[in-house]
Design a protein around this motif. Structure first.
Motif, PDB file in Angstrom:
ATOM      1  N   MET A  54       0.978  -1.123  -0.176  1.00 33.80           N
ATOM      2  CA  MET A  54      -0.120   0.469  -0.123  1.00 33.80           C
ATOM      3  C   MET A  54       0.807   1.449   0.064  1.00 33.80           C
ATOM      4  SD  MET A  54      -3.260   0.628  -0.400  1.00 33.80           S
ATOM      5  CE  MET A  54      -3.694  -0.833   0.013  1.00 33.80           C
TER       6      MET A  54
ATOM      7  N   VAL B 132      -2.501   6.585   1.009  1.00 29.68           N
ATOM      8  CA  VAL B 132      -3.973   6.364   2.196  1.00 29.68           C
ATOM      9  C   VAL B 132      -4.383   8.191   1.327  1.00 29.68           C
ATOM     10  CG1 VAL B 132      -5.535   6.726   4.518  1.00 29.68           C
ATOM     11  CG2 VAL B 132      -3.081   5.058   3.953  1.00 29.68           C
TER      12      VAL B 132
ATOM     13  N   LEU C 254      -0.883  10.074  13.670  1.00 30.49           N
ATOM     14  CA  LEU C 254      -1.421   8.977  12.525  1.00 30.49           C
ATOM     15  C   LEU C 254      -0.778   9.221  11.353  1.00 30.49           C
ATOM     16  CD1 LEU C 254      -2.967   6.143  11.201  1.00 30.49           C
ATOM     17  CD2 LEU C 254      -5.050   7.569  10.626  1.00 30.49           C
TER      18      LEU C 254
ATOM     19  N   TYR D 277       3.144   8.921  11.162  1.00 27.19           N
ATOM     20  CA  TYR D 277       3.183   7.426  11.152  1.00 27.19           C
ATOM     21  C   TYR D 277       3.517   7.033   9.904  1.00 27.19           C
ATOM     22  CZ  TYR D 277       3.774   2.626  11.051  1.00 27.19           C
ATOM     23  OH  TYR D 277       3.442   1.635  10.863  1.00 27.19           O
ATOM     24  N   LEU D 278       2.470   7.449   9.037  1.00 28.43           N
ATOM     25  CA  LEU D 278       2.307   7.145   7.793  1.00 28.43           C
ATOM     26  C   LEU D 278       3.581   7.859   6.754  1.00 28.43           C
ATOM     27  CD1 LEU D 278      -1.731   7.250   7.233  1.00 28.43           C
ATOM     28  CD2 LEU D 278      -0.120   5.256   6.395  1.00 28.43           C
TER      29      LEU D 278
ATOM     30  N   ARG E 155       7.052   6.560   7.153  1.00 22.82           N
ATOM     31  CA  ARG E 155       6.905   5.037   6.491  1.00 22.82           C
ATOM     32  C   ARG E 155       7.326   5.524   4.944  1.00 22.82           C
ATOM     33  NH1 ARG E 155       4.900   0.300   8.915  1.00 22.82           N
ATOM     34  NH2 ARG E 155       5.499  -0.618   7.804  1.00 22.82           N
TER      35      ARG E 155
ATOM     36  N   VAL F 160       4.371   6.541   3.376  1.00 22.95           N
ATOM     37  CA  VAL F 160       3.920   6.471   2.190  1.00 22.95           C
ATOM     38  C   VAL F 160       2.573   7.648   2.463  1.00 22.95           C
ATOM     39  CG1 VAL F 160       0.732   6.211   3.041  1.00 22.95           C
ATOM     40  CG2 VAL F 160       2.844   4.222   3.906  1.00 22.95           C
TER      41      VAL F 160
ATOM     42  N   PHE G 107      -7.511   1.494  13.245  1.00 21.91           N
ATOM     43  CA  PHE G 107      -6.456   1.146  11.923  1.00 21.91           C
ATOM     44  C   PHE G 107      -5.731   1.793  12.037  1.00 21.91           C
ATOM     45  CE2 PHE G 107      -5.836   4.575   9.071  1.00 21.91           C
ATOM     46  CZ  PHE G 107      -6.239   4.053   7.627  1.00 21.91           C
ATOM     47  N   HIS G 108      -4.963   2.177  13.617  1.00 21.06           N
ATOM     48  CA  HIS G 108      -2.957   2.444  13.012  1.00 21.06           C
ATOM     49  C   HIS G 108      -2.658   1.286  13.076  1.00 21.06           C
ATOM     50  CE1 HIS G 108       0.368   5.887  14.618  1.00 21.06           C
ATOM     51  NE2 HIS G 108       0.604   4.617  13.878  1.00 21.06           N
TER      52      HIS G 108
ATOM     53  N   ILE H   7      -2.702  -0.478  10.231  1.00 27.67           N
ATOM     54  CA  ILE H   7      -1.762   0.271   8.969  1.00 27.67           C
ATOM     55  C   ILE H   7      -0.361  -1.184   9.364  1.00 27.67           C
ATOM     56  CG2 ILE H   7      -0.708   2.180   8.630  1.00 27.67           C
ATOM     57  CD1 ILE H   7      -3.459   2.062   6.592  1.00 27.67           C
ATOM     58  N   LYS H   8      -0.158  -0.795  10.566  1.00 26.59           N
ATOM     59  CA  LYS H   8       1.172  -1.047  10.671  1.00 26.59           C
ATOM     60  C   LYS H   8       1.188  -3.167  10.849  1.00 26.59           C
ATOM     61  CE  LYS H   8       1.670   1.302  14.995  1.00 26.59           C
ATOM     62  NZ  LYS H   8       2.515   1.456  16.471  1.00 26.59           N
TER      63      LYS H   8
ATOM     64  N   VAL I 155      -1.649  -3.515   5.068  1.00 23.96           N
ATOM     65  CA  VAL I 155      -2.258  -3.905   4.805  1.00 23.96           C
ATOM     66  C   VAL I 155      -2.773  -4.654   3.540  1.00 23.96           C
ATOM     67  CG1 VAL I 155      -4.447  -2.396   3.803  1.00 23.96           C
ATOM     68  CG2 VAL I 155      -3.558  -1.095   5.289  1.00 23.96           C
TER      69      VAL I 155
END
Length: 217
Positions: free
Chosen positions: A1, A4, A89, A92-93, A96, A98, A205-206, A209-210, A213
């Motif tokens: 993924m 988002v 959140l 964090y994304l 990573r 994302v 949700f967090h 994601i970890k 997905v």
């Protein structure tokens, strides 16, 4: 993924109360109409400028639009609370690698007010507002535009939202679609179209994601 993409009102920020407040003032002042939040919610789809132009009886629609934005700005700090869980959140994304996107029915002017007030500037790699599409959600045009701008395939992104229009747009775009009820105010109590996942808290949700997905073709 790899990306988002999220709705804004009721998903990224609890902005529905300020939207209701501004619309109620506009229709009270210009049309002498007292609208409920549910009646306003039923108008959602176009941007706020579209809603006013389509539904206001008074001829001076441009002045009414300016009153909307004045009220939205004036009461934003009082009615829209900062949400640390959502900030964490998004960070964090980002950390990573994302990509982050917004697909919202809001006009860019009100979105910019909220983004600045909530200190979210610079977080998003693509932003599609109600001003940027011909067909608002539930049409998938906004999701498709976001994917195109990000240079990603539908299997590489998910769409997250709190309304039936969000879920329908995500499903029609054939991306992994997530329904959320994690803020105090959201648009759909129950989703009429089943999303791939539903979350009632940001923390859930967090964790999802970890864990990673699933890819959807």
């Amino acid at each position: 993924m790899k990306a988002v993409i999220l709705d804004f009102d009721g998903t990224l920020a609890n902005t529905l109360p300020i939207c209701y407040c501004a619309f109620k003032k506009v229709f009270r002042e210009f049309d002498n109409r007292e609208l409920t939040s549910e009646e306003i919610k039923a108008m959602f789809g176009p941007s706020e400028t579209g809603i006013i132009r389509d539904n206001l009886c008074h001829h001076n629609k441009e002045q009414a639009i300016e009153m909307y934005y004045e009220t939205y700005t004036e009461f934003h700090e009082d009615l829209v609370e900062h949400n640390q869980e959502i900030d964490d959140l998004l960070q964090y994304l980002k950390n990573r690698g994302v990509k982050l996107g917004i697909v919202t029915g809001k006009a860019r002017r009100s979105l910019d007010i909220s983004i600045k007030a909530l200190k979210m500037e610079g977080l998003f790699d693509v932003v599609i507002t109600g001003d940027d599409v011909t067909n608002p959600k539930p049409h998938p045009e906004g999701v498709f535009k976001a994917l195109t701008d990000l240079g990603l395939e539908k299997s590489e992104a998910m769409f997250v939202g709190d309304s039936n229009a969000d879920i329908q747009a995500g499903v029609q775009a054939n991306v992994y679609t997530v329904g959320v009820h994690w803020l105090p105010d959201y648009q759909a109590l129950e989703f009429t179209i089943e999303p791939d996942s539903i979350f009632n808290s940001v923390a859930e949700f967090h964790e999802f994601i970890k864990m990673g997905v699933p890819n959807e073709s």
